[in-house]
Design a protein around this motif. Structure first.
Motif, mmCIF file in Angstrom:
data_model
loop_
_atom_site.group_PDB
_atom_site.id
_atom_site.type_symbol
_atom_site.label_atom_id
_atom_site.label_comp_id
_atom_site.label_asym_id
_atom_site.label_seq_id
_atom_site.Cartn_x
_atom_site.Cartn_y
_atom_site.Cartn_z
ATOM 1 N N VAL A 179 -10.536 2.974 -2.143
ATOM 2 C CA VAL A 179 -11.716 2.104 -2.040
ATOM 3 C C VAL A 179 -11.974 1.731 -0.579
ATOM 4 O O VAL A 179 -13.115 1.786 -0.095
ATOM 5 N N ASN A 180 -10.925 1.366 0.138
ATOM 6 C CA ASN A 180 -11.074 0.967 1.541
ATOM 7 C C ASN A 180 -11.479 2.138 2.428
ATOM 8 O O ASN A 180 -12.325 1.990 3.322
ATOM 9 N N VAL A 181 -10.901 3.297 2.187
ATOM 10 C CA VAL A 181 -11.249 4.481 2.971
ATOM 11 C C VAL A 181 -12.689 4.888 2.667
ATOM 12 O O VAL A 181 -13.458 5.215 3.572
ATOM 13 N N ASP A 182 -13.060 4.846 1.398
ATOM 14 C CA ASP A 182 -14.422 5.191 0.994
ATOM 15 C C ASP A 182 -15.440 4.289 1.698
ATOM 16 O O ASP A 182 -16.457 4.774 2.206
ATOM 17 N N ARG A 233 -11.706 6.393 13.034
ATOM 18 C CA ARG A 233 -10.266 6.224 13.297
ATOM 19 C C ARG A 233 -9.668 5.169 12.367
ATOM 20 O O ARG A 233 -8.530 5.309 11.908
ATOM 21 N N ARG A 234 -10.440 4.128 12.047
ATOM 22 C CA ARG A 234 -9.953 3.121 11.079
ATOM 23 C C ARG A 234 -9.797 3.755 9.701
ATOM 24 O O ARG A 234 -8.785 3.546 9.018
ATOM 25 N N ALA A 235 -10.775 4.555 9.278
ATOM 26 C CA ALA A 235 -10.692 5.235 7.982
ATOM 27 C C ALA A 235 -9.471 6.151 7.947
ATOM 28 O O ALA A 235 -8.732 6.198 6.955
ATOM 29 N N ARG A 236 -9.233 6.847 9.041
ATOM 30 C CA ARG A 236 -8.084 7.744 9.143
ATOM 31 C C ARG A 236 -6.774 6.983 9.002
ATOM 32 O O ARG A 236 -5.866 7.397 8.280
ATOM 33 N N ALA A 237 -6.662 5.859 9.696
ATOM 34 C CA ALA A 237 -5.442 5.053 9.625
ATOM 35 C C ALA A 237 -5.225 4.516 8.215
ATOM 36 O O ALA A 237 -4.091 4.519 7.709
ATOM 37 N N LEU A 238 -6.295 4.067 7.575
ATOM 38 C CA LEU A 238 -6.186 3.585 6.197
ATOM 39 C C LEU A 238 -5.740 4.701 5.259
ATOM 40 O O LEU A 238 -4.931 4.487 4.344
ATOM 41 N N LEU A 239 -6.258 5.878 5.475
ATOM 42 C CA LEU A 239 -5.917 7.032 4.646
ATOM 43 C C LEU A 239 -4.443 7.402 4.805
ATOM 44 O O LEU A 239 -3.728 7.592 3.816
ATOM 45 N N ILE A 240 -3.982 7.459 6.050
ATOM 46 C CA ILE A 240 -2.591 7.839 6.310
ATOM 47 C C ILE A 240 -1.627 6.813 5.719
ATOM 48 O O ILE A 240 -0.658 7.171 5.050
ATOM 49 N N SER A 241 -1.899 5.534 5.930
ATOM 50 C CA SER A 241 -0.984 4.518 5.392
ATOM 51 C C SER A 241 -1.126 4.385 3.881
ATOM 52 O O SER A 241 -0.144 4.199 3.175
ATOM 53 N N GLY A 242 -2.345 4.506 3.375
ATOM 54 C CA GLY A 242 -2.586 4.327 1.945
ATOM 55 C C GLY A 242 -2.071 5.451 1.078
ATOM 56 O O GLY A 242 -1.884 5.284 -0.129
ATOM 57 N N TYR A 243 -1.849 6.610 1.676
ATOM 58 C CA TYR A 243 -1.323 7.752 0.922
ATOM 59 C C TYR A 243 0.033 8.203 1.453
ATOM 60 O O TYR A 243 0.521 9.261 1.070
ATOM 61 N N ASP A 244 0.611 7.395 2.341
ATOM 62 C CA ASP A 244 1.939 7.656 2.898
ATOM 63 C C ASP A 244 2.062 9.101 3.386
ATOM 64 O O ASP A 244 2.968 9.833 3.005
ATOM 65 N N VAL A 245 1.113 9.492 4.230
ATOM 66 C CA VAL A 245 1.045 10.857 4.733
ATOM 67 C C VAL A 245 1.799 10.960 6.047
ATOM 68 O O VAL A 245 1.689 10.086 6.900
#
Length: 171
Positions: A56-59, A83-95
């Protein structure tokens, strides 16, 4: 998830080459940036929720980046949001991004010679024998504006996943 990260990296780094002071400077590049944001949104929709409802946050951040890009906002604003979306994605999916082994300069030279020099040139100037036939033309790794935005993760993603809409294939 890695592909979405790569798309967001491209927009953060390349949008400024498409828009300057609210004016489109490269229609092709501008359309590509909008398409990358759309592809990121579509790919995100197919993911599970993620940690702390990350999707939801990345979207929302991708929507914000698309709104900014559609209004031809400054590159710094679009870059900040992607870059904020990217950071949220990486942390939110533990990538975890990047290669699993330490790089080898010797192996890199061999692989570059075999797979990259035809397009990017022997010295990385984007002037290999095939370069003139490609649209868009290959990047010059000798250009400080390119190397200044080419993070190791972005390079790894481009090599691993390729770059849609270009001659850069996945290796």
């Amino acid at each position: 998830v890695r592909r979405i990260v790569a798309l967001l990296d491209y927009v953060a780094a390349d949008y400024g080459g498409a828009v300057n002071n609210g004016a489109i400077t490269s229609e092709t590049e501008y359309r590509e940036q909008l398409a990358f944001l759309q592809e990121a949104k579509e790919r995100l929709a197919g993911l599970p929720t993620g940690l702390d409802n990350a999707r939801v946050n990345v979207d929302a951040a991708i929507d914000e980046a698309a709104r900014l890009a559609s209004s031809r906002a400054a590159a710094s604003a679009v870059g900040d949001v992607t870059r904020r979306a990217r950071a949220l994605l990486i942390s939110g999916y533990d990538v975890h991004l990047g290669p699993t082994l330490a790089p080898s300069a010797e192996r890199g030279r061999v692989l570059y010679s075999q797979s990259c020099a035809t397009c990017h040139g022997v010295t990385g100037g984007g002037d290999g024998p095939a370069a003139a036939t490609l649209q868009p033309r290959p990047r010059s790794f000798r250009d400080p504006e390119i190397t200044g935005t080419l993070s190791p993760v972005r390079a790894f993603s481009a090599l691993t996943d390729g770059v849609p809409g270009t001659a850069m294939v996945a290796f």
